[in-house]
Design a protein around this motif. Structure first.
Motif, PDB file in Angstrom:
ATOM      1  N   LEU A   1     -12.911  -8.638  -4.274  1.00 15.47           N
ATOM      2  CA  LEU A   1     -11.769  -7.856  -4.744  1.00 15.47           C
ATOM      3  C   LEU A   1     -10.901  -7.414  -3.573  1.00 15.47           C
ATOM      4  CD1 LEU A   1     -13.404  -7.867  -7.402  1.00 15.47           C
ATOM      5  CD2 LEU A   1     -12.823  -5.451  -7.678  1.00 15.47           C
ATOM      6  N   GLN A   2     -11.535  -6.918  -2.526  1.00 13.77           N
ATOM      7  CA  GLN A   2     -10.774  -6.477  -1.360  1.00 13.77           C
ATOM      8  C   GLN A   2     -10.001  -7.634  -0.740  1.00 13.77           C
ATOM      9  OE1 GLN A   2     -13.001  -4.346   1.638  1.00 13.77           O
ATOM     10  NE2 GLN A   2     -11.289  -4.329   3.087  1.00 13.77           N
ATOM     11  N   ASN A   3     -10.638  -8.787  -0.615  1.00 16.32           N
ATOM     12  CA  ASN A   3      -9.969  -9.946  -0.027  1.00 16.32           C
ATOM     13  C   ASN A   3      -8.751 -10.354  -0.851  1.00 16.32           C
ATOM     14  OD1 ASN A   3     -12.019  -9.958   1.874  1.00 16.32           O
ATOM     15  ND2 ASN A   3     -13.116 -11.691   0.980  1.00 16.32           N
ATOM     16  N   ALA A   4      -8.899 -10.344  -2.170  1.00 15.21           N
ATOM     17  CA  ALA A   4      -7.784 -10.740  -3.035  1.00 15.21           C
ATOM     18  C   ALA A   4      -6.626  -9.759  -2.915  1.00 15.21           C
ATOM     19  CB  ALA A   4      -8.258 -10.823  -4.488  1.00 15.21           C
ATOM     20  N   ALA A   5      -6.926  -8.463  -2.844  1.00 12.64           N
ATOM     21  CA  ALA A   5      -5.877  -7.456  -2.703  1.00 12.64           C
ATOM     22  C   ALA A   5      -5.150  -7.610  -1.370  1.00 12.64           C
ATOM     23  CB  ALA A   5      -6.481  -6.061  -2.824  1.00 12.64           C
ATOM     24  N   GLU A   6      -5.901  -7.844  -0.319  1.00 12.17           N
ATOM     25  CA  GLU A   6      -5.287  -7.998   1.010  1.00 12.17           C
ATOM     26  C   GLU A   6      -4.411  -9.248   1.074  1.00 12.17           C
ATOM     27  OE1 GLU A   6      -8.723  -7.893   3.497  1.00 12.17           O
ATOM     28  OE2 GLU A   6      -8.695  -5.701   3.698  1.00 12.17           O
ATOM     29  N   ASP A   7      -4.855 -10.330   0.446  1.00  8.34           N
ATOM     30  CA  ASP A   7      -4.050 -11.553   0.425  1.00  8.34           C
ATOM     31  C   ASP A   7      -2.744 -11.316  -0.330  1.00  8.34           C
ATOM     32  OD1 ASP A   7      -5.981 -12.902   1.840  1.00  8.34           O
ATOM     33  OD2 ASP A   7      -6.837 -13.920   0.092  1.00  8.34           O
ATOM     34  N   SER A   8      -2.816 -10.571  -1.424  1.00 11.30           N
ATOM     35  CA  SER A   8      -1.617 -10.306  -2.219  1.00 11.30           C
ATOM     36  C   SER A   8      -0.644  -9.415  -1.454  1.00 11.30           C
ATOM     37  CB  SER A   8      -1.995  -9.664  -3.547  1.00 11.30           C
ATOM     38  OG  SER A   8      -0.861  -9.472  -4.356  1.00 11.30           O
ATOM     39  N   TYR A   9      -1.169  -8.390  -0.787  1.00 13.31           N
ATOM     40  CA  TYR A   9      -0.297  -7.491  -0.018  1.00 13.31           C
ATOM     41  C   TYR A   9       0.431  -8.242   1.084  1.00 13.31           C
ATOM     42  CZ  TYR A   9       1.320  -3.762   3.027  1.00 13.31           C
ATOM     43  OH  TYR A   9       2.110  -2.957   3.798  1.00 13.31           O
ATOM     44  N   ALA A  10      -0.236  -9.212   1.678  1.00 10.39           N
ATOM     45  CA  ALA A  10       0.379  -9.974   2.770  1.00 10.39           C
ATOM     46  C   ALA A  10       1.637 -10.694   2.320  1.00 10.39           C
ATOM     47  CB  ALA A  10      -0.628 -10.976   3.334  1.00 10.39           C
ATOM     48  N   HIS A  11       1.780 -10.904   0.999  1.00 10.34           N
ATOM     49  CA  HIS A  11       2.947 -11.595   0.462  1.00 10.34           C
ATOM     50  C   HIS A  11       3.885 -10.631  -0.265  1.00 10.34           C
ATOM     51  CE1 HIS A  11      -0.077 -14.868   0.888  1.00 10.34           C
ATOM     52  NE2 HIS A  11       0.977 -15.560   1.258  1.00 10.34           N
ATOM     53  N   ARG A  12       3.740  -9.333  -0.038  1.00 10.71           N
ATOM     54  CA  ARG A  12       4.616  -8.387  -0.717  1.00 10.71           C
ATOM     55  C   ARG A  12       6.071  -8.605  -0.294  1.00 10.71           C
ATOM     56  NH1 ARG A  12       4.186  -1.850  -0.251  1.00 10.71           N
ATOM     57  NH2 ARG A  12       2.253  -2.145  -1.421  1.00 10.71           N
ATOM     58  N   ASP A  13       6.932  -8.687  -1.283  1.00  8.48           N
ATOM     59  CA  ASP A  13       8.368  -8.825  -1.055  1.00  8.48           C
ATOM     60  C   ASP A  13       8.987  -7.445  -1.285  1.00  8.48           C
ATOM     61  OD1 ASP A  13      11.117  -9.224  -1.252  1.00  8.48           O
ATOM     62  OD2 ASP A  13      10.919 -11.164  -2.257  1.00  8.48           O
ATOM     63  N   TRP A  14       9.278  -6.737  -0.193  1.00  7.22           N
ATOM     64  CA  TRP A  14       9.759  -5.361  -0.307  1.00  7.22           C
ATOM     65  C   TRP A  14      11.092  -5.276  -1.049  1.00  7.22           C
ATOM     66  CZ3 TRP A  14       7.000  -1.058   1.005  1.00  7.22           C
ATOM     67  CH2 TRP A  14       5.859  -1.251   1.795  1.00  7.22           C
ATOM     68  N   GLU A  15      11.955  -6.272  -0.855  1.00  7.85           N
ATOM     69  CA  GLU A  15      13.242  -6.243  -1.550  1.00  7.85           C
ATOM     70  C   GLU A  15      13.060  -6.417  -3.053  1.00  7.85           C
ATOM     71  OE1 GLU A  15      16.006  -8.942   0.203  1.00  7.85           O
ATOM     72  OE2 GLU A  15      16.193  -7.776   2.058  1.00  7.85           O
TER      73      GLU A  15
ATOM     74  N   ASP B   1       0.179  -4.215  -5.759  1.00  8.87           N
ATOM     75  CA  ASP B   1       0.010  -5.506  -5.106  1.00  8.87           C
ATOM     76  C   ASP B   1      -0.995  -6.369  -5.847  1.00  8.87           C
ATOM     77  OD1 ASP B   1       1.639  -5.092  -2.570  1.00  8.87           O
ATOM     78  OD2 ASP B   1       0.291  -3.366  -2.505  1.00  8.87           O
ATOM     79  N   MET B   2      -1.952  -5.724  -6.493  1.00  6.38           N
ATOM     80  CA  MET B   2      -2.945  -6.459  -7.265  1.00  6.38           C
ATOM     81  C   MET B   2      -3.376  -5.615  -8.456  1.00  6.38           C
ATOM     82  SD  MET B   2      -4.810  -9.067  -7.926  1.00  6.38           S
ATOM     83  CE  MET B   2      -4.536 -10.086  -6.481  1.00  6.38           C
ATOM     84  N   THR B   3      -3.438  -6.265  -9.612  1.00 10.26           N
ATOM     85  CA  THR B   3      -3.972  -5.632 -10.809  1.00 10.26           C
ATOM     86  C   THR B   3      -5.260  -6.348 -11.183  1.00 10.26           C
ATOM     87  OG1 THR B   3      -1.807  -4.938 -11.638  1.00 10.26           O
ATOM     88  CG2 THR B   3      -3.580  -5.119 -13.248  1.00 10.26           C
ATOM     89  N   PHE B   4      -6.355  -5.617 -11.198  1.00 11.29           N
ATOM     90  CA  PHE B   4      -7.645  -6.168 -11.606  1.00 11.29           C
ATOM     91  C   PHE B   4      -7.876  -5.804 -13.069  1.00 11.29           C
ATOM     92  CE2 PHE B   4      -8.649  -5.618  -6.954  1.00 11.29           C
ATOM     93  CZ  PHE B   4      -8.677  -6.969  -6.670  1.00 11.29           C
ATOM     94  N   LEU B   5      -7.942  -6.812 -13.904  1.00 14.32           N
ATOM     95  CA  LEU B   5      -8.213  -6.592 -15.321  1.00 14.32           C
ATOM     96  C   LEU B   5      -9.700  -6.803 -15.572  1.00 14.32           C
ATOM     97  CD1 LEU B   5      -6.091  -7.484 -18.335  1.00 14.32           C
ATOM     98  CD2 LEU B   5      -8.524  -8.038 -18.391  1.00 14.32           C
ATOM     99  N   VAL B   6     -10.358  -5.745 -15.963  1.00 11.42           N
ATOM    100  CA  VAL B   6     -11.798  -5.789 -16.218  1.00 11.42           C
ATOM    101  C   VAL B   6     -12.021  -6.237 -17.652  1.00 11.42           C
ATOM    102  CG1 VAL B   6     -13.961  -4.493 -16.196  1.00 11.42           C
ATOM    103  CG2 VAL B   6     -12.142  -3.942 -14.551  1.00 11.42           C
ATOM    104  N   ALA B   7     -12.712  -7.346 -17.825  1.00  8.97           N
ATOM    105  CA  ALA B   7     -12.892  -7.931 -19.156  1.00  8.97           C
ATOM    106  C   ALA B   7     -14.352  -8.233 -19.422  1.00  8.97           C
ATOM    107  CB  ALA B   7     -12.069  -9.211 -19.282  1.00  8.97           C
TER     108      ALA B   7
END
Length: 329
Positions: A268-282, A179-185
């Protein structure tokens, strides 16, 4: 939700993975952590000593058990031997859930106690001397991909995967499982080059990607990352005395982590939760099937002697409803 930490070697992705896992546990969230890096350091970052880290079971060593369990009574899969890393679930397949006990976790996961609770930790296993010249590391992470394909998660549950360094994660379809990829740079040209690779690869698949700036010392470092990553820059992390103590093997309690770094972890947690809320299972299933058919045609059919395209169940779509309802027979 499923979350990946990626970045170039030495960027601090394993350290940030471990901090995020500790943060989630402090927030009373159930966590399944997976060390999928060629260099297995997540256990140590979570407080295991050398002997405990070495004793973590290698998922690849239990691949026959994993396949047999996940196959369940799926009539489209004739035998566990015909399953490959991309095999999708279908009617009759057994699914994995974060809060359950099952034979896969029994063989491959270990409980790790943290200051604020307990997590499950799984690991691919290190690249050993016997692998040199005869195997690639992607064969190790195949067990992780297969498990992620069959893992159904809910909005308040977390799977955190410490991925292998660089852009090697794109050698399979596993990069679409998150749902979210965090790229550490780091604020360097080398640090940002991995971000550019990920950005290019991820664009066509709708992969949610955010940059976490690490080892940021001053305004010039911050401006560099802003100029290079733009809106993808989510948050930055600076020097941490807590992390330095952790790396020496004697960290204070996690509640003593610097306030600004605790706040960064919450971002980070907030961003992951926001992304999951828009997960398109199909779409999630379509991508799974896409990479399965691609791998089947490229090498899977020949290796297994089976038509792996027939494993696809067009009527089956993973969804949250399976998080609590068992499909096992």
């Amino acid at each position: 939700m499923k979350i990946a930490f990626v970045g170039k070697g030495g960027s601090g992705k394993t350290t940030l993975s471990s901090l995020f896992i500790r943060h989630l546990t402090a927030n009373e969230a159930p966590v399944l952590a997976v060390d999928a890096d060629i260099n297995q350091h997540l256990g140590a970052a979570l407080g295991l000593d050398d002997a405990e880290s070495a004793a973590l079971p290698a998922m690849g060593a239990h691949l026959p058990l994993i396949k047999e369990y996940l196959r369940g009574s799926n009539p489209r899969i004739a035998s566990a031997e015909t399953m490959i890393k991309t095999t999708p679930p279908g009617t009759g397949s057994r699914l994995l859930r974060i809060r359950e006990d099952n034979p896969v976790y029994g063989a491959c996961a270990r409980h790790v106690a943290l200051d604020d609770g307990e997590i499950r930790l799984m690991a691919t296993g290190p690249f050993t001397e016997s692998d040199l010249g005869v195997a690639c590391y992607h064969s190790k992470v195949g067990a992780v991909e297969l498990c992620l394909n069959h893992l159904v998660d809910g909005p308040e549950e977390f799977v955190v995967v410490d991925m292998t360094a660089g852009s090697d994660s794109f050698a399979s379809g596993m990069f679409t499982r998150f749902d979210m990829t965090f790229l550490v740079a780091e604020p360097t040209r080398k640090g940002i080059s991995v971000y550019r690779q990920y950005k290019d690869y991820a664009r066509d698949f709708g992969v949610a990607l955010k940059v976490v700036g690490n080892k940021v010392r001053d305004a010039d470092d911050l401006e560099f990352l802003r100029a290079e990553a733009g809106d993808d820059l989510l948050v930055t992390v600076g020097h941490s005395d807590w992390v330095r103590a952790m790396e020496k093997g004697r960290p204070p309690r996690f509640e003593m982590l610097e306030a600004e770094n605790r706040l960064a972890l919450q971002f980070l947690q907030n961003a992951a939760e926001d992304s999951y809320a828009h997960r398109d299972w199909e779409r999630y299933m379509r991508q799974m099937v896409h990479f399965h058919l691609k791998n089947a045609a490229s090498w899977g059919n020949e290796r297994t002697g089976a038509d792996l395209a027939s494993q696809v169940d067009p009527a089956f779509v993973l969804s949250e409803q399976y998080a609590e309802v068992s499909t096992a027979s």
